[in-house]
Motif scaffolding. Structure first.
Motif, PDB file in Angstrom:
ATOM      1  N   GLU A  72     -64.931 -25.673  20.931  1.00  0.00           N
ATOM      2  CA  GLU A  72     -66.364 -25.747  20.710  1.00  0.00           C
ATOM      3  C   GLU A  72     -67.091 -25.772  22.058  1.00  0.00           C
ATOM      4  O   GLU A  72     -66.579 -26.347  23.033  1.00  0.00           O
ATOM      5  CB  GLU A  72     -66.725 -27.003  19.920  1.00  0.00           C
ATOM      6  CG  GLU A  72     -66.211 -27.020  18.492  1.00  0.00           C
ATOM      7  CD  GLU A  72     -66.899 -25.937  17.646  1.00  0.00           C
ATOM      8  OE1 GLU A  72     -68.088 -25.645  17.922  1.00  0.00           O
ATOM      9  OE2 GLU A  72     -66.243 -25.409  16.728  1.00  0.00           O
ATOM     10  N   PRO A  73     -68.278 -25.162  22.163  1.00  0.00           N
ATOM     11  CA  PRO A  73     -69.046 -25.190  23.412  1.00  0.00           C
ATOM     12  C   PRO A  73     -69.243 -26.597  23.961  1.00  0.00           C
ATOM     13  O   PRO A  73     -69.144 -26.827  25.176  1.00  0.00           O
ATOM     14  CB  PRO A  73     -70.371 -24.543  23.014  1.00  0.00           C
ATOM     15  CG  PRO A  73     -69.995 -23.603  21.907  1.00  0.00           C
ATOM     16  CD  PRO A  73     -68.924 -24.309  21.144  1.00  0.00           C
ATOM     17  N   ALA A  74     -69.506 -27.550  23.074  1.00  0.00           N
ATOM     18  CA  ALA A  74     -69.726 -28.925  23.515  1.00  0.00           C
ATOM     19  C   ALA A  74     -68.470 -29.512  24.162  1.00  0.00           C
ATOM     20  O   ALA A  74     -68.558 -30.295  25.117  1.00  0.00           O
ATOM     21  CB  ALA A  74     -70.156 -29.792  22.334  1.00  0.00           C
ATOM     22  N   TYR A  75     -67.290 -29.126  23.659  1.00  0.00           N
ATOM     23  CA  TYR A  75     -66.022 -29.606  24.220  1.00  0.00           C
ATOM     24  C   TYR A  75     -65.861 -29.098  25.657  1.00  0.00           C
ATOM     25  O   TYR A  75     -65.455 -29.844  26.552  1.00  0.00           O
ATOM     26  CB  TYR A  75     -64.861 -29.125  23.355  1.00  0.00           C
ATOM     27  CG  TYR A  75     -63.491 -29.594  23.805  1.00  0.00           C
ATOM     28  CD1 TYR A  75     -62.945 -30.765  23.298  1.00  0.00           C
ATOM     29  CD2 TYR A  75     -62.756 -28.860  24.723  1.00  0.00           C
ATOM     30  CE1 TYR A  75     -61.683 -31.201  23.686  1.00  0.00           C
ATOM     31  CE2 TYR A  75     -61.497 -29.285  25.132  1.00  0.00           C
ATOM     32  CZ  TYR A  75     -60.971 -30.452  24.620  1.00  0.00           C
ATOM     33  OH  TYR A  75     -59.719 -30.878  25.029  1.00  0.00           O
ATOM     34  N   ILE A  76     -66.184 -27.814  25.848  1.00  0.00           N
ATOM     35  CA  ILE A  76     -66.072 -27.224  27.194  1.00  0.00           C
ATOM     36  C   ILE A  76     -67.052 -27.899  28.148  1.00  0.00           C
ATOM     37  O   ILE A  76     -66.735 -28.159  29.310  1.00  0.00           O
ATOM     38  CB  ILE A  76     -66.326 -25.711  27.134  1.00  0.00           C
ATOM     39  CG1 ILE A  76     -65.308 -25.036  26.214  1.00  0.00           C
ATOM     40  CG2 ILE A  76     -66.254 -25.098  28.531  1.00  0.00           C
ATOM     41  CD1 ILE A  76     -65.598 -23.570  25.929  1.00  0.00           C
ATOM     42  N   ALA A  77     -68.248 -28.190  27.650  1.00  0.00           N
ATOM     43  CA  ALA A  77     -69.254 -28.855  28.484  1.00  0.00           C
ATOM     44  C   ALA A  77     -68.774 -30.220  28.946  1.00  0.00           C
ATOM     45  O   ALA A  77     -69.044 -30.642  30.073  1.00  0.00           O
ATOM     46  CB  ALA A  77     -70.572 -28.988  27.725  1.00  0.00           C
ATOM     47  N   ARG A  78     -68.041 -30.919  28.071  1.00  0.00           N
ATOM     48  CA  ARG A  78     -67.540 -32.251  28.438  1.00  0.00           C
ATOM     49  C   ARG A  78     -66.324 -32.173  29.358  1.00  0.00           C
ATOM     50  O   ARG A  78     -65.973 -33.153  30.009  1.00  0.00           O
ATOM     51  CB  ARG A  78     -67.162 -33.042  27.166  1.00  0.00           C
ATOM     52  CG  ARG A  78     -68.349 -33.431  26.305  1.00  0.00           C
ATOM     53  CD  ARG A  78     -67.950 -34.500  25.287  1.00  0.00           C
ATOM     54  NE  ARG A  78     -66.859 -34.061  24.424  1.00  0.00           N
ATOM     55  CZ  ARG A  78     -67.026 -33.407  23.279  1.00  0.00           C
ATOM     56  NH1 ARG A  78     -68.256 -33.091  22.864  1.00  0.00           N
ATOM     57  NH2 ARG A  78     -65.985 -33.070  22.544  1.00  0.00           N
ATOM     58  N   HIS A  79     -65.687 -30.996  29.407  1.00  0.00           N
ATOM     59  CA  HIS A  79     -64.507 -30.809  30.261  1.00  0.00           C
ATOM     60  C   HIS A  79     -64.676 -29.545  31.120  1.00  0.00           C
ATOM     61  O   HIS A  79     -63.899 -28.595  30.998  1.00  0.00           O
ATOM     62  CB  HIS A  79     -63.239 -30.691  29.412  1.00  0.00           C
ATOM     63  CG  HIS A  79     -62.997 -31.866  28.516  1.00  0.00           C
ATOM     64  ND1 HIS A  79     -63.410 -31.896  27.201  1.00  0.00           N
ATOM     65  CD2 HIS A  79     -62.400 -33.064  28.743  1.00  0.00           C
ATOM     66  CE1 HIS A  79     -63.064 -33.052  26.656  1.00  0.00           C
ATOM     67  NE2 HIS A  79     -62.461 -33.790  27.575  1.00  0.00           N
ATOM     68  N   PRO A  80     -65.682 -29.505  31.983  1.00  0.00           N
ATOM     69  CA  PRO A  80     -65.953 -28.289  32.770  1.00  0.00           C
ATOM     70  C   PRO A  80     -64.834 -27.916  33.732  1.00  0.00           C
ATOM     71  O   PRO A  80     -64.757 -26.760  34.170  1.00  0.00           O
ATOM     72  CB  PRO A  80     -67.238 -28.642  33.523  1.00  0.00           C
ATOM     73  CG  PRO A  80     -67.228 -30.132  33.613  1.00  0.00           C
ATOM     74  CD  PRO A  80     -66.625 -30.586  32.312  1.00  0.00           C
ATOM     75  N   SER A  81     -63.944 -28.860  34.042  1.00  0.00           N
ATOM     76  CA  SER A  81     -62.837 -28.525  34.949  1.00  0.00           C
ATOM     77  C   SER A  81     -61.936 -27.451  34.340  1.00  0.00           C
ATOM     78  O   SER A  81     -61.180 -26.784  35.062  1.00  0.00           O
ATOM     79  CB  SER A  81     -62.006 -29.769  35.280  1.00  0.00           C
ATOM     80  OG  SER A  81     -61.479 -30.358  34.113  1.00  0.00           O
ATOM     81  N   LEU A  82     -62.012 -27.252  33.012  1.00  0.00           N
ATOM     82  CA  LEU A  82     -61.269 -26.153  32.383  1.00  0.00           C
ATOM     83  C   LEU A  82     -61.616 -24.815  33.031  1.00  0.00           C
ATOM     84  O   LEU A  82     -60.796 -23.902  33.095  1.00  0.00           O
ATOM     85  CB  LEU A  82     -61.600 -26.081  30.889  1.00  0.00           C
ATOM     86  CG  LEU A  82     -60.985 -27.144  29.972  1.00  0.00           C
ATOM     87  CD1 LEU A  82     -61.639 -27.082  28.603  1.00  0.00           C
ATOM     88  CD2 LEU A  82     -59.474 -26.956  29.867  1.00  0.00           C
TER      89      LEU A  82
END
Length: 387
Positions: free
Chosen positions: A301-311
């Motif tokens: 989910e976009p929100a998940y990526i936002a919370r883990h930008p180091s990905l």
């Protein structure tokens, strides 16, 4: 006599002995003994000297000679060449120095160059360090103030190696005014809560911040805070480094691109940037490819990526994709004892990943290690093999 001088210079430059301060201080005396002071000679050919004695190409010599038209005698250039040989520079090194800064041949050995060497030695620099400095910034080296500047910069950067890294890309830190520019910038950053170690890291990666007008640095600080990274936070140094690359318009455009590419809201962009300021300077292609993979293939989910930008900082082919295959393989074959999120797979070091997600399944999935290794090389099979 001219022939003897050339033989002495040729020997000095080709031998390139292990340099020492005492040897350096005596070299020009040796040269003087071999070739007494020469009266100005109107027929002295600078271009020929640059080719024959300094090792420049004809094109380099033609360009350099325009800055040395006032030379009427080889006496001072001879002393400078002896000085460079005393530092341990090879003939190729000498040619590089002269091509980069032809006026180095006009520097006074006793009055300027030798005192600089003595001063730098007193700061703890080795002969090798000093020789590297000459090669990188010959124009600064022939100014005695270089000693006082390095006296300030060495403790600021923490080591000679850290200090010399920015010099490989230009001499701006040595050209800048310490009292009016550099020291005020350092004080400002310290007031923002950036520790000495982080200040050094910031200047190693972004030396232009050190040399920017204090007013411009204030603007960078305000910009970093404006994107949601307050002074004193753990990410403030990275945020400052990121915004230093961008104008206000480019920053706004990058934020819009992030929102569009990752389907982020304003709040989610703020979360991502505050945790990973590097996304502001990542290329559009890099961001787009990771967005397509993480959202479309991994299903995040976009929100998940936002919370883990180091990905977004990891290699797509060397890390994100291969570990996704391992995660899907273990999940589909019900080998995982409990649910493990994708970020846990990705953030683990290679050793941790192998120990936790590969080695425990050697018996149940004997080809897993082999398939993972192939995936890391880009040789991804259509499906990981179970047997």
């Amino acid at each position: 006599m001219l022939h003897l001088r050339k033989r002495v210079l040729s020997h000095l430059l080709s031998a390139a002995p292990a340099p020492s301060t005492s040897r350096l201080l005596s070299l020009h005396r040796l040269l003087s003994a071999a070739a007494p002071a020469v009266s100005p000679n109107p027929s002295f050919a600078v271009e020929e000297y640059l080719v024959g004695a300094c090792g420049l190409t004809r094109a380099q010599a033609l360009k350099a000679s325009a800055k040395l038209s006032h030379l009427k005698s080889p006496a001072n250039p001879d002393a400078v060449l002896a000085f460079l040989a005393g530092l341990g520079l090879s003939g190729a090194d000498v040619a590089a120095v002269v091509a980069k800064d032809p006026r180095f041949l006009c520097a006074k050995v006793e009055r300027t160059l030798s005192p600089v060497v003595v001063g730098l030695t007193g700061l703890g620099l080795s002969p090798c360090d000093i020789a590297r400095l000459v090669l990188l910034v010959p124009d600064n080296f022939r100014q005695r103030c270089v000693v006082s500047k390095l006296e300030y910069y060495l403790p600021l950067f923490g080591s000679f190696e850290n200090m010399i890294r920015p010099l490989k890309h230009g001499s701006s830190i040595l050209d800048s005014d310490l009292e009016r520019v550099v020291k005020p910038n350092v004080s400002l950053l310290a007031e923002c809560g950036i520790g000495a170690c982080d200040i050094a890291k910031l200047f190693v990666c972004s030396p232009w911040i050190l040399c920017a007008k204090p007013g411009r640095v204030l603007e960078m600080v305000a910009c970093a805070e404006g994107i949601g990274v307050p002074c004193g936070s753990g990410m403030f140094r990275q945020a400052l480094q990121a915004v230093s690359y961008l104008s206000e318009d480019k920053l706004a455009a990058k934020v819009d691109y992030l929102k569009k590419t990752f389907r982020w809201s304003d709040a989610e962009v703020g979360i991502a940037v505050s945790k990973g300021p590097f996304v502001l300077v990542s290329s559009k292609d890099t961001l787009k490819r990771r967005s397509e993979f993480l959202i479309s293939e991994v299903g995040l989910e976009p929100a998940y990526i936002a919370r883990h930008p180091s990905l977004l900082s990891y290699s797509l082919e060397g890390r994100l994709r291969p570990r996704c295959y391992v995660m899907k393989f273990l999940t589909e074959n019900r080998l995982l004892k409990r649910h493990t999120c994708y970020y846990t797979f990705v953030k683990a070091t290679e050793m941790e990943f192998l120990d936790k997600f590969i080695c425990p399944y050697k018996e149940a999935a004997p080809h897993l290690a082999e398939d993972y290794a192939a995936a890391c090389k880009g040789e991804v099979p259509t499906r990981f093999r179970f047997t």
